[in-house]
Design a protein around this motif. Structure first.
Motif, PDB file in Angstrom:
ATOM      1  N   MET A  57       8.083   1.506   2.213  1.00 26.30           N
ATOM      2  CA  MET A  57       6.947   2.143   2.895  1.00 26.30           C
ATOM      3  C   MET A  57       5.725   1.234   2.849  1.00 26.30           C
ATOM      4  O   MET A  57       5.025   1.070   3.846  1.00 26.30           O
ATOM      5  CB  MET A  57       6.648   3.503   2.243  1.00 26.30           C
ATOM      6  N   VAL A  58       5.466   0.622   1.687  1.00 27.19           N
ATOM      7  CA  VAL A  58       4.312  -0.277   1.567  1.00 27.19           C
ATOM      8  C   VAL A  58       4.496  -1.475   2.497  1.00 27.19           C
ATOM      9  O   VAL A  58       3.583  -1.868   3.232  1.00 27.19           O
ATOM     10  CB  VAL A  58       4.143  -0.742   0.102  1.00 27.19           C
ATOM     11  N   GLU A  59       5.713  -2.044   2.494  1.00 24.76           N
ATOM     12  CA  GLU A  59       5.995  -3.188   3.355  1.00 24.76           C
ATOM     13  C   GLU A  59       5.821  -2.791   4.825  1.00 24.76           C
ATOM     14  O   GLU A  59       5.203  -3.517   5.603  1.00 24.76           O
ATOM     15  CB  GLU A  59       7.425  -3.688   3.086  1.00 24.76           C
ATOM     16  N   SER A  60       6.330  -1.593   5.190  1.00 31.37           N
ATOM     17  CA  SER A  60       6.246  -1.123   6.577  1.00 31.37           C
ATOM     18  C   SER A  60       4.808  -0.840   6.991  1.00 31.37           C
ATOM     19  O   SER A  60       4.426  -1.076   8.143  1.00 31.37           O
ATOM     20  CB  SER A  60       7.068   0.154   6.765  1.00 31.37           C
ATOM     21  N   PHE A  61       4.023  -0.317   6.063  1.00 29.19           N
ATOM     22  CA  PHE A  61       2.609  -0.031   6.341  1.00 29.19           C
ATOM     23  C   PHE A  61       1.920  -1.299   6.853  1.00 29.19           C
ATOM     24  O   PHE A  61       1.277  -1.305   7.912  1.00 29.19           O
ATOM     25  CB  PHE A  61       1.941   0.479   5.061  1.00 29.19           C
ATOM     26  N   PHE A  62       2.093  -2.405   6.120  1.00 26.45           N
ATOM     27  CA  PHE A  62       1.426  -3.642   6.515  1.00 26.45           C
ATOM     28  C   PHE A  62       2.118  -4.286   7.718  1.00 26.45           C
ATOM     29  O   PHE A  62       1.471  -4.929   8.540  1.00 26.45           O
ATOM     30  CB  PHE A  62       1.319  -4.605   5.323  1.00 26.45           C
ATOM     31  N   GLU A  63       3.430  -4.071   7.842  1.00 24.01           N
ATOM     32  CA  GLU A  63       4.143  -4.627   8.998  1.00 24.01           C
ATOM     33  C   GLU A  63       3.720  -3.927  10.293  1.00 24.01           C
ATOM     34  O   GLU A  63       3.594  -4.570  11.342  1.00 24.01           O
ATOM     35  CB  GLU A  63       5.660  -4.527   8.794  1.00 24.01           C
ATOM     36  N   GLU A  64       3.491  -2.609  10.246  1.00 27.33           N
ATOM     37  CA  GLU A  64       3.010  -1.886  11.433  1.00 27.33           C
ATOM     38  C   GLU A  64       1.681  -2.485  11.905  1.00 27.33           C
ATOM     39  O   GLU A  64       1.460  -2.689  13.097  1.00 27.33           O
ATOM     40  CB  GLU A  64       2.814  -0.400  11.117  1.00 27.33           C
ATOM     41  N   ILE A  65       0.796  -2.760  10.937  1.00 27.96           N
ATOM     42  CA  ILE A  65      -0.520  -3.311  11.288  1.00 27.96           C
ATOM     43  C   ILE A  65      -0.366  -4.732  11.848  1.00 27.96           C
ATOM     44  O   ILE A  65      -0.932  -5.079  12.882  1.00 27.96           O
ATOM     45  CB  ILE A  65      -1.463  -3.299  10.063  1.00 27.96           C
ATOM     46  N   GLY A 124       6.265  11.083  -4.154  1.00 22.14           N
ATOM     47  CA  GLY A 124       7.613  11.464  -4.548  1.00 22.14           C
ATOM     48  C   GLY A 124       8.698  10.707  -3.804  1.00 22.14           C
ATOM     49  O   GLY A 124       9.853  11.138  -3.754  1.00 22.14           O
ATOM     50  N   LEU A 125       8.324   9.551  -3.210  1.00 23.51           N
ATOM     51  CA  LEU A 125       9.362   8.712  -2.600  1.00 23.51           C
ATOM     52  C   LEU A 125      10.153   8.072  -3.731  1.00 23.51           C
ATOM     53  O   LEU A 125       9.628   7.893  -4.835  1.00 23.51           O
ATOM     54  CB  LEU A 125       8.717   7.617  -1.753  1.00 23.51           C
ATOM     55  N   ASN A 126      11.422   7.727  -3.473  1.00 32.95           N
ATOM     56  CA  ASN A 126      12.140   6.990  -4.506  1.00 32.95           C
ATOM     57  C   ASN A 126      11.655   5.544  -4.506  1.00 32.95           C
ATOM     58  O   ASN A 126      10.928   5.125  -3.602  1.00 32.95           O
ATOM     59  CB  ASN A 126      13.667   7.142  -4.360  1.00 32.95           C
ATOM     60  N   LYS A 127      12.027   4.770  -5.520  1.00 39.18           N
ATOM     61  CA  LYS A 127      11.479   3.419  -5.692  1.00 39.18           C
ATOM     62  C   LYS A 127      11.721   2.531  -4.470  1.00 39.18           C
ATOM     63  O   LYS A 127      10.855   1.785  -4.040  1.00 39.18           O
ATOM     64  CB  LYS A 127      12.079   2.767  -6.938  1.00 39.18           C
ATOM     65  N   LYS A 170       5.272  14.613   7.116  1.00 40.35           N
ATOM     66  CA  LYS A 170       4.062  14.714   6.295  1.00 40.35           C
ATOM     67  C   LYS A 170       4.075  13.706   5.140  1.00 40.35           C
ATOM     68  O   LYS A 170       3.019  13.352   4.627  1.00 40.35           O
ATOM     69  CB  LYS A 170       3.881  16.171   5.866  1.00 40.35           C
ATOM     70  N   ASP A 171       5.263  13.194   4.770  1.00 41.91           N
ATOM     71  CA  ASP A 171       5.320  12.140   3.750  1.00 41.91           C
ATOM     72  C   ASP A 171       4.644  10.858   4.242  1.00 41.91           C
ATOM     73  O   ASP A 171       3.935  10.192   3.482  1.00 41.91           O
ATOM     74  CB  ASP A 171       6.770  11.827   3.366  1.00 41.91           C
ATOM     75  N   ALA A 172       4.875  10.498   5.518  1.00 45.01           N
ATOM     76  CA  ALA A 172       4.258   9.299   6.088  1.00 45.01           C
ATOM     77  C   ALA A 172       2.748   9.493   6.124  1.00 45.01           C
ATOM     78  O   ALA A 172       1.976   8.586   5.782  1.00 45.01           O
ATOM     79  CB  ALA A 172       4.802   9.033   7.489  1.00 45.01           C
ATOM     80  N   ASP A 173       2.341  10.678   6.508  1.00 50.86           N
ATOM     81  CA  ASP A 173       0.928  11.028   6.561  1.00 50.86           C
ATOM     82  C   ASP A 173       0.280  10.873   5.181  1.00 50.86           C
ATOM     83  O   ASP A 173      -0.762  10.236   5.018  1.00 50.86           O
ATOM     84  CB  ASP A 173       0.848  12.476   7.051  1.00 50.86           C
ATOM     85  N   PHE A 174       0.928  11.427   4.182  1.00 47.85           N
ATOM     86  CA  PHE A 174       0.409  11.394   2.816  1.00 47.85           C
ATOM     87  C   PHE A 174       0.447   9.973   2.257  1.00 47.85           C
ATOM     88  O   PHE A 174      -0.492   9.532   1.581  1.00 47.85           O
ATOM     89  CB  PHE A 174       1.210  12.368   1.937  1.00 47.85           C
ATOM     90  N   ALA A 175       1.517   9.233   2.591  1.00 44.77           N
ATOM     91  CA  ALA A 175       1.641   7.856   2.102  1.00 44.77           C
ATOM     92  C   ALA A 175       0.478   6.998   2.601  1.00 44.77           C
ATOM     93  O   ALA A 175      -0.106   6.215   1.840  1.00 44.77           O
ATOM     94  CB  ALA A 175       2.972   7.256   2.535  1.00 44.77           C
ATOM     95  N   LEU A 203      -5.175  -5.291  -7.033  1.00 49.42           N
ATOM     96  CA  LEU A 203      -4.242  -4.340  -6.427  1.00 49.42           C
ATOM     97  C   LEU A 203      -3.247  -5.100  -5.561  1.00 49.42           C
ATOM     98  O   LEU A 203      -3.647  -5.906  -4.714  1.00 49.42           O
ATOM     99  CB  LEU A 203      -5.019  -3.311  -5.596  1.00 49.42           C
ATOM    100  N   THR A 204      -1.953  -4.871  -5.792  1.00 48.93           N
ATOM    101  CA  THR A 204      -0.919  -5.550  -5.013  1.00 48.93           C
ATOM    102  C   THR A 204       0.080  -4.517  -4.469  1.00 48.93           C
ATOM    103  O   THR A 204      -0.030  -3.317  -4.769  1.00 48.93           O
ATOM    104  CB  THR A 204      -0.135  -6.552  -5.888  1.00 48.93           C
ATOM    105  N   LYS A 205       1.066  -5.026  -3.726  1.00 46.86           N
ATOM    106  CA  LYS A 205       2.071  -4.126  -3.147  1.00 46.86           C
ATOM    107  C   LYS A 205       2.821  -3.362  -4.229  1.00 46.86           C
ATOM    108  O   LYS A 205       3.176  -2.195  -4.039  1.00 46.86           O
ATOM    109  CB  LYS A 205       3.059  -4.926  -2.285  1.00 46.86           C
ATOM    110  N   ALA A 206       3.041  -4.004  -5.379  1.00 46.92           N
ATOM    111  CA  ALA A 206       3.796  -3.339  -6.453  1.00 46.92           C
ATOM    112  C   ALA A 206       3.059  -2.091  -6.944  1.00 46.92           C
ATOM    113  O   ALA A 206       3.679  -1.036  -7.138  1.00 46.92           O
ATOM    114  CB  ALA A 206       4.018  -4.312  -7.609  1.00 46.92           C
ATOM    115  N   GLU A 207       1.725  -2.198  -7.124  1.00 45.52           N
ATOM    116  CA  GLU A 207       0.954  -1.023  -7.582  1.00 45.52           C
ATOM    117  C   GLU A 207       0.938   0.064  -6.518  1.00 45.52           C
ATOM    118  O   GLU A 207       1.007   1.253  -6.828  1.00 45.52           O
ATOM    119  CB  GLU A 207      -0.490  -1.403  -7.919  1.00 45.52           C
ATOM    120  N   LEU A 208       0.840  -0.345  -5.253  1.00 47.32           N
ATOM    121  CA  LEU A 208       0.834   0.650  -4.178  1.00 47.32           C
ATOM    122  C   LEU A 208       2.163   1.396  -4.142  1.00 47.32           C
ATOM    123  O   LEU A 208       2.200   2.623  -3.960  1.00 47.32           O
ATOM    124  CB  LEU A 208       0.540  -0.025  -2.825  1.00 47.32           C
TER     125      LEU A 208
END
Lengths: 97, 101
Positions: free
Chosen positions: B26-34, B17-20, A20-25, B3-8
């Motif tokens: 996660m932001v990098e992976s989000f765009f890499e998946e796409i 609540g992810l750690n830094k 659900k973290d991935a979902d929320f992210a 808005l940049t990756k740092a703000e996201l």
């Protein structure tokens, strides 16, 4: 690829997180991108691309059914420009099928 | 403001609540998946935001604007983005002249 595929892909990359973290992210990222554009800001993602707004002045349009003239108000529309890395990675000699 | 990756990543840290480190990844992976999906020729549909599609453009004649020399622009595959109705409605009423640099 749909949003659920994207969430599943991210969940697989982060096995230490609950699904659900991935979902929320994904929701937080897309909401922030929408809010930035709605606020008139640009979005710049190095290696991916940039989103900005283009202005469309008001114009006189026509109702295609009645032929009646209607004034279409000015507005902004979102515009995406692919970044260098994305441009180069998708531009393989086209493989169809 | 842009808005940049740092703000996201900051938002993922605050809201999810992810750690830094995770937030940045996660932001990098989000765009890499796409990027990865588009690279394999798959279009990407993010409901409520928009669709990234691929277009195969044929070769067309071009010109070097400096020398006037004719050079063909080679056939290529490009990414196009089509905003969802929801995103279009969200941005259409931004006041003209109110775009932020």
């Amino acid at each position: 690829m749909t949003k659920s595929d994207l969430i599943a892909g991210l969940a697989a990359r982060f096995p230490q997180l609950v699904a659900k973290d991935a979902d929320f992210a994904v929701k937080v990222i897309l909401d922030a991108m929408t809010a930035a554009l709605a606020d008139g800001q640009r979005i710049e993602i190095r290696g991916f691309g940039s989103f900005a707004l283009n202005y469309r002045p008001s114009r006189v349009g026509r109702n295609p059914k009645s032929g009646e003239k209607v004034s279409v108000p000015e507005k902004h529309v979102p515009h995406f420009k692919a970044g260098k890395e994305l441009r180069e990675r998708v531009d393989v000699s086209p493989v169809r099928g | 403001m842009t808005l940049t990756k740092a703000e996201l990543a900051d938002l993922l840290f605050e809201k999810v609540g992810l750690n830094k480190r995770e937030a940045k990844d996660m932001v990098e992976s989000f765009f890499e998946e796409i990027r990865g999906a588009l690279e394999t020729g798959d279009s990407v549909k993010l409901s409520g935001f928009g669709n990234f599609q691929l277009r195969d453009k044929p070769q067309r004649p071009g010109r070097n604007p400096k020398t006037g020399e004719e050079i063909p622009i080679t056939a290529r595959r490009v990414v196009t983005f089509h905003a969802s109705q929801k995103l279009k409605v969200a941005v259409e009423s931004v006041k003209h002249g109110n775009l932020k640099p």
